[in-house]
Design a protein around this motif. Sequence first.
Motif, PDB file in Angstrom:
ATOM      1  N   ARG A 121       0.822  -1.211   0.000  1.00  0.00           N
ATOM      2  CA  ARG A 121       0.000   0.000   0.000  1.00  0.00           C
ATOM      3  C   ARG A 121       0.857   1.263   0.000  1.00  0.00           C
ATOM      4  NH1 ARG A 121      -4.039   1.831   4.867  1.00  0.00           N
ATOM      5  NH2 ARG A 121      -4.599   3.863   4.006  1.00  0.00           N
ATOM      6  N   LEU A 122       1.905   1.285   0.807  1.00  0.00           N
ATOM      7  CA  LEU A 122       2.775   2.467   0.852  1.00  0.00           C
ATOM      8  C   LEU A 122       3.548   2.624  -0.450  1.00  0.00           C
ATOM      9  CD1 LEU A 122       3.735   4.828   2.592  1.00  0.00           C
ATOM     10  CD2 LEU A 122       5.525   3.337   3.509  1.00  0.00           C
ATOM     11  N   ASN A 123       4.036   1.515  -0.993  1.00  0.00           N
ATOM     12  CA  ASN A 123       4.735   1.575  -2.281  1.00  0.00           C
ATOM     13  C   ASN A 123       3.801   2.037  -3.392  1.00  0.00           C
ATOM     14  OD1 ASN A 123       7.136   0.742  -1.179  1.00  0.00           O
ATOM     15  ND2 ASN A 123       7.066  -1.334  -1.989  1.00  0.00           N
ATOM     16  N   ALA A 124       2.598   1.487  -3.426  1.00  0.00           N
ATOM     17  CA  ALA A 124       1.646   1.837  -4.485  1.00  0.00           C
ATOM     18  C   ALA A 124       1.228   3.298  -4.395  1.00  0.00           C
ATOM     19  CB  ALA A 124       0.419   0.926  -4.422  1.00  0.00           C
ATOM     20  N   ALA A 125       1.013   3.791  -3.182  1.00  0.00           N
ATOM     21  CA  ALA A 125       0.666   5.205  -3.015  1.00  0.00           C
ATOM     22  C   ALA A 125       1.785   6.098  -3.534  1.00  0.00           C
ATOM     23  CB  ALA A 125       0.383   5.510  -1.546  1.00  0.00           C
ATOM     24  N   THR A 126       3.028   5.679  -3.312  1.00  0.00           N
ATOM     25  CA  THR A 126       4.190   6.429  -3.806  1.00  0.00           C
ATOM     26  C   THR A 126       4.270   6.363  -5.326  1.00  0.00           C
ATOM     27  OG1 THR A 126       5.386   5.999  -1.742  1.00  0.00           O
ATOM     28  CG2 THR A 126       6.709   6.610  -3.658  1.00  0.00           C
ATOM     29  N   MET A 127       3.987   5.215  -5.893  1.00  0.00           N
ATOM     30  CA  MET A 127       3.993   5.055  -7.347  1.00  0.00           C
ATOM     31  C   MET A 127       2.908   5.907  -7.987  1.00  0.00           C
ATOM     32  SD  MET A 127       4.509   0.913  -7.271  1.00  0.00           S
ATOM     33  CE  MET A 127       4.215   0.598  -9.013  1.00  0.00           C
ATOM     34  N   ILE A 128       1.727   5.912  -7.400  1.00  0.00           N
ATOM     35  CA  ILE A 128       0.591   6.647  -7.964  1.00  0.00           C
ATOM     36  C   ILE A 128       0.757   8.152  -7.791  1.00  0.00           C
ATOM     37  CG2 ILE A 128      -1.877   7.112  -7.656  1.00  0.00           C
ATOM     38  CD1 ILE A 128      -2.177   4.110  -6.917  1.00  0.00           C
ATOM     39  N   GLY A 129       1.088   8.569  -6.595  1.00  0.00           N
ATOM     40  CA  GLY A 129       1.121   9.999  -6.300  1.00  0.00           C
ATOM     41  C   GLY A 129       2.398  10.706  -6.687  1.00  0.00           C
ATOM     42  N   GLN A 130       3.530   9.945  -6.692  1.00  0.00           N
ATOM     43  CA  GLN A 130       4.827  10.569  -6.956  1.00  0.00           C
ATOM     44  C   GLN A 130       5.514  10.025  -8.198  1.00  0.00           C
ATOM     45  OE1 GLN A 130       4.562   9.675  -2.666  1.00  0.00           O
ATOM     46  NE2 GLN A 130       6.673  10.396  -2.700  1.00  0.00           N
ATOM     47  N   SER A 131       4.867   9.100  -8.886  1.00  0.00           N
ATOM     48  CA  SER A 131       5.355   8.524 -10.146  1.00  0.00           C
ATOM     49  C   SER A 131       6.737   7.896 -10.005  1.00  0.00           C
ATOM     50  CB  SER A 131       5.357   9.570 -11.270  1.00  0.00           C
ATOM     51  OG  SER A 131       5.359   8.941 -12.535  1.00  0.00           O
ATOM     52  N   LYS A 132       6.823   6.932  -9.073  1.00  0.00           N
ATOM     53  CA  LYS A 132       8.049   6.156  -8.914  1.00  0.00           C
ATOM     54  C   LYS A 132       7.816   4.744  -9.423  1.00  0.00           C
ATOM     55  CE  LYS A 132      10.548   8.490  -5.266  1.00  0.00           C
ATOM     56  NZ  LYS A 132      11.526   8.328  -4.184  1.00  0.00           N
TER      57      LYS A 132
END
Length: 541
Positions: A121-132
């Motif tokens: 969940r934390l990784n996905a939120a970072t991928m979605i919101g910060q494009s990582k």
Amino acid sequence: MSKAISQVPFAINEPVRTYEPGSEDVKSLISTYKKMWKEKVEIHMVINGKEVRTKNEIKITSPQDHQHELGIYYKGDMTHVDAAIEAALGAREKWNNLGWEQRAAIFLKAAELVAGPYRDRLNAATMIGQSKNVHQAEIDASCEFIDFLRFNVEFMTDLYSEQPVSDAGIWNRSEYRPLEGFCFAVTPFNFTAIAGNLPTCMAMMGNVVVWKPSDKQIYSAQVIMDILTEAGLPAGVINMVFADGKDTAEKILKHPDFAGLHFTGSTKVFQGMWKMIGENIHQYRTYPRIVGETGGKDFIMVHPSANVEAVATGMVRGAFEYQGQKCSAASRAYIPASLWEDVKKVLAAQLKTVKMGSPEDPSNFVNAVIDKNSFDKCKGYIERAEKSSDAEILFGGKCDDSKGYFVEPTIILASNAKYESICEEIFGPILSVYIYKDEEWAETLKLVDETSPYSLTGAIFAQDRYAIAEAYKALENAAGNFYINDKPTGAVVGQQPFGGARASGTNDKAGSKMNLLRWVSVRSIKETFVSPKDYKYPYLG
């Protein structure tokens, strides 16, 4: 009160998952990404442990698809900042009186939650919101944040155990008190781990915090608060507010109980806040602690003895991972003329295979820059280079914001050592290269040192140990983190404490005990077991 001297679990760096194609790890993460992508989130402030919503709803989109609405966040105003300060000060005494082992347990539990049930969940939120991409999210949002939490607990116990010697008949002790007042954490968009570390490391030492995350990192910020709440962090210890940055700073930095600033962001903003603190210094109960990590214009310096493949790989990884949006990212490289053609060939071969697109596809190495302002800034540097007589676009240069904010990995070849893209911080996937004559190695070292006002990271590539030693000395003030035959990014907690000087910050080294020392106020205690009964010393007869 504790009736034991507790030994905390020995900290080791969290293993990085590889997310190889077809693995269960990558399947699980991408499934979570897709599920969260479809959801409409409502992101609220957290003040005194309560969810706070307002009528000011701000739409959230993703850098890789600015037409896709993720949801909204509730923006606050100065009444919410006042409430956060009041909540922090209200929680201070009880939090300060809690045993350090109890505080340690909260953050160790938070680390386990990140490592386990919250990882995707934390990784996905970072991928979605910060494009990582999957790898950048894993090393940042999960592994580095876990490392900060675990190692800081170990650093805290080491710090508490540092005690003075005692002479005969007396007992000397040191007490590491939290700062007197409340602390202010200001965190950036580019590292979820930094956003988590700045408020938690202060709270770990017994301080109470008002935290203002970047509105570009707001999705993963809420996940962090969810984790801390589940870990048992008491209400009021860390209060997360979303309000105007300038107004929030002015409100907080005028408060008499303001005791410390932990900042990561732009040099200009940090300098403005430092000035504001100076102007209000007469109002404070105590002199505030000021810790900041700001910009960088990080270099790769190549000696004629360097390995060509290692140089090219260091350039591609150092400059283009996370679209160059790291304060440590390589943004200028100095290549000797004798190696340039070979380096250029390897660069061309590697860049030809680089894929760019959404983090949903794990095979994409490059994703979107954070927003339109960043996109326009990068595009401006590229367009000016295309027209300049002092520079040319060697690789990349294409920009497309029709769906997301995508800037192709770009290498600018500059004939002028003081061309703008070599000197100015860009914070995007643009690397500037300057070719120097082999015989001008020593002069070029001086050029590297003097070109930028920053001093964050830098790398030297060479096989000649005399050359390495010469660069090591010549560039000793040019980088707070110095890399030999490696890219200038990727500092690991506990292994390479991170921070720079000059215009790059106060160099208080996140990921080390040095940083935690900034968030305590030491009290020295002397106890005499048998007190003297007469003022006369022997010399008086």
